[in-house]
Design a protein around this motif. Sequence first.
Motif, PDB file in Angstrom:
ATOM      1  N   TYR A   1      10.439  -3.346 -11.806  1.00 44.25           N
ATOM      2  CA  TYR A   1       9.298  -2.488 -12.124  1.00 44.25           C
ATOM      3  C   TYR A   1       9.660  -1.018 -11.925  1.00 44.25           C
ATOM      4  N   ASP A   2       9.056  -0.176 -12.745  1.00 44.31           N
ATOM      5  CA  ASP A   2       9.242   1.268 -12.612  1.00 44.31           C
ATOM      6  C   ASP A   2       8.185   1.899 -11.716  1.00 44.31           C
ATOM      7  N   PHE A   3       6.997   1.288 -11.694  1.00 40.46           N
ATOM      8  CA  PHE A   3       5.872   1.901 -10.983  1.00 40.46           C
ATOM      9  C   PHE A   3       4.979   0.799 -10.455  1.00 40.46           C
ATOM     10  N   VAL A   4       4.593   0.903  -9.182  1.00 37.10           N
ATOM     11  CA  VAL A   4       3.696  -0.072  -8.551  1.00 37.10           C
ATOM     12  C   VAL A   4       2.464   0.664  -8.061  1.00 37.10           C
ATOM     13  N   SER A   5       1.299   0.217  -8.495  1.00 34.70           N
ATOM     14  CA  SER A   5       0.019   0.816  -8.129  1.00 34.70           C
ATOM     15  C   SER A   5      -0.713  -0.129  -7.181  1.00 34.70           C
ATOM     16  N   LEU A   6      -0.971   0.340  -5.950  1.00 29.41           N
ATOM     17  CA  LEU A   6      -1.526  -0.513  -4.891  1.00 29.41           C
ATOM     18  C   LEU A   6      -2.983  -0.172  -4.613  1.00 29.41           C
ATOM     19  N   HIS A   7      -3.770  -1.231  -4.375  1.00 29.22           N
ATOM     20  CA  HIS A   7      -5.202  -1.064  -4.126  1.00 29.22           C
ATOM     21  C   HIS A   7      -5.654  -2.073  -3.078  1.00 29.22           C
ATOM     22  N   THR A   8      -6.575  -1.652  -2.221  1.00 29.24           N
ATOM     23  CA  THR A   8      -7.123  -2.404  -1.084  1.00 29.24           C
ATOM     24  C   THR A   8      -6.111  -2.456   0.053  1.00 29.24           C
ATOM     25  N   SER A   9      -6.587  -2.246   1.268  1.00 20.91           N
ATOM     26  CA  SER A   9      -5.728  -2.013   2.426  1.00 20.91           C
ATOM     27  C   SER A   9      -4.780  -3.160   2.726  1.00 20.91           C
ATOM     28  N   LEU A  10      -5.293  -4.389   2.747  1.00 22.30           N
ATOM     29  CA  LEU A  10      -4.464  -5.540   3.090  1.00 22.30           C
ATOM     30  C   LEU A  10      -3.330  -5.716   2.103  1.00 22.30           C
ATOM     31  N   ALA A  11      -3.665  -5.737   0.814  1.00 22.66           N
ATOM     32  CA  ALA A  11      -2.645  -5.929  -0.213  1.00 22.66           C
ATOM     33  C   ALA A  11      -1.649  -4.773  -0.204  1.00 22.66           C
ATOM     34  N   ALA A  12      -2.132  -3.555  -0.006  1.00 25.28           N
ATOM     35  CA  ALA A  12      -1.253  -2.393  -0.024  1.00 25.28           C
ATOM     36  C   ALA A  12      -0.237  -2.445   1.109  1.00 25.28           C
ATOM     37  N   PHE A  13      -0.653  -2.901   2.283  1.00 26.87           N
ATOM     38  CA  PHE A  13       0.279  -2.971   3.410  1.00 26.87           C
ATOM     39  C   PHE A  13       1.369  -4.014   3.170  1.00 26.87           C
TER      40      PHE A  13
ATOM     41  N   GLN B   1       2.338  11.452 -14.325  1.00 22.09           N
ATOM     42  CA  GLN B   1       3.358  12.166 -13.555  1.00 22.09           C
ATOM     43  C   GLN B   1       4.127  11.210 -12.641  1.00 22.09           C
ATOM     44  N   ALA B   2       3.401  10.357 -11.925  1.00 21.09           N
ATOM     45  CA  ALA B   2       4.046   9.472 -10.956  1.00 21.09           C
ATOM     46  C   ALA B   2       4.922   8.423 -11.618  1.00 21.09           C
ATOM     47  N   ALA B   3       4.464   7.887 -12.759  1.00 19.65           N
ATOM     48  CA  ALA B   3       5.203   6.830 -13.448  1.00 19.65           C
ATOM     49  C   ALA B   3       6.260   7.369 -14.387  1.00 19.65           C
ATOM     50  N   GLY B   4       6.296   8.693 -14.556  1.00 25.52           N
ATOM     51  CA  GLY B   4       7.303   9.288 -15.432  1.00 25.52           C
ATOM     52  C   GLY B   4       7.061   8.995 -16.901  1.00 25.52           C
ATOM     53  N   LEU B   5       5.771   9.007 -17.296  1.00 28.37           N
ATOM     54  CA  LEU B   5       5.427   8.738 -18.693  1.00 28.37           C
ATOM     55  C   LEU B   5       5.448  10.034 -19.501  1.00 28.37           C
ATOM     56  N   ALA B   6       5.805   9.924 -20.759  1.00 29.64           N
ATOM     57  CA  ALA B   6       5.804  11.085 -21.631  1.00 29.64           C
ATOM     58  C   ALA B   6       4.374  11.551 -21.856  1.00 29.64           C
ATOM     59  N   ASP B   7       4.195  12.845 -22.110  1.00 28.64           N
ATOM     60  CA  ASP B   7       2.875  13.381 -22.415  1.00 28.64           C
ATOM     61  C   ASP B   7       2.315  12.701 -23.652  1.00 28.64           C
ATOM     62  N   GLY B   8       1.013  12.424 -23.606  1.00 30.84           N
ATOM     63  CA  GLY B   8       0.362  11.789 -24.760  1.00 30.84           C
ATOM     64  C   GLY B   8      -1.090  12.180 -24.799  1.00 30.84           C
ATOM     65  N   THR B   9      -1.829  11.629 -25.710  1.00 29.23           N
ATOM     66  CA  THR B   9      -3.223  12.021 -25.912  1.00 29.23           C
ATOM     67  C   THR B   9      -4.176  10.869 -25.675  1.00 29.23           C
TER      68      THR B   9
END
Length: 377
Positions: free
Chosen positions: A82-94, A368-376
């Motif tokens: 994976y290039d980018f991991v997005s974490l949500h909720t405290s238990l899962a994030a830890f 910005q975080a995932a390094g994606l090209a600018d888009g609309t």
Amino acid sequence: MGSNKKILYIASTFGHLASFHRPYLQWFARQGCEVHAAAGGETCQLEGVSRLIQLSLEKSMFSPRNLAATRMLRRLIRQEQYDFVSLHTSLAAFFARLAVVPPMAHRPVVMNTVHGYLFDNDTPSAKRQLLLSAERLTAPVTDWLLTMNRQDEDIAQRYHLGRQCRATRGMGVDMARFVPPDEGQRAQARAQLGLDADALVLVYAAEFSARKSQKTLIEAVPHLPENTMLLLPGRGALLEDCKALAERLGVQGRVRFPGFIRDMLPYYQAADLCVSASRIEGLPFNVMEAMACGLPVVATRVKGHEDLVEPDKTGLLFPYGDAAAFADAVQRLSDPSRRLAMGQAACQAVQRYDIRPVFEELTTLYRQAAGLADGTT
């Protein structure tokens, strides 16, 4: 041309992803990303997600199943690159961040969105130190950290819990959908829910847990006017205990437990007050949706609530666990004209959390975080 980026979303339950993250999952897919989602609980369809991954997460911090989920995630991250991991909720994030603490050849960029640290300035010292230590342990692999309220922002900055920390306005609420009802809509909603026209209706949509503290509200009902009706949509481990408490107090006819409600709009349209007895919050959707529908708020004086409710203008705050103070606050709002003025102020104040500007802010950070090209899109 697609971005060819591979994205992994992680949360404690698929229900959380379905409730709060659908627009963002779809956005990543529109950028040409391959999006996977890993969570516990019952799976559900998530548009834009090409793979659903079941995690063996349990709410107990020390459950062996959580460490098993960590091991599985480490294997998955190595395999999928994976290039980018997005974490949500405290238990899962830890436990997800534990998976990338040991060095690996290709570590993805990790963003932790804090939906409310499970500790605050009033948490007992031992518990606070335990939970803070967990965040400090995983801080070195937290490349981006997003917070939603002032206390969490202060904690993140003070203890350097992420390489880059950003304050946000949560995930955004659809203000085009949640709007104050007119008299006809209000009457229709009350009729639909079987509520008397002259009832004083309080609504609190939340999971039945110790943290959400529905028992405090039920204990206050005997001290409120006879026409008061408390609506408690939700499900959870303490639901039956709360039903039993209402029966013991003889208020079972004035407290309703409609179960899990997917569409809360009729409940907000029928209500006079949004209430909350929660011990701790991030930036609660139930309160923001209710405010957008023109409801004043009576809630505990805790983080998250303090960010949304301006006392004596958009609602009232009371000390956590104090049923008498809650009952007093509700009675202070017995005047319909005062409720109307506060509700109008609440509706205006909450507009800053509309999903449209929030979506633009968050997707700019994701890009910005995932390094994606600018888009609309």
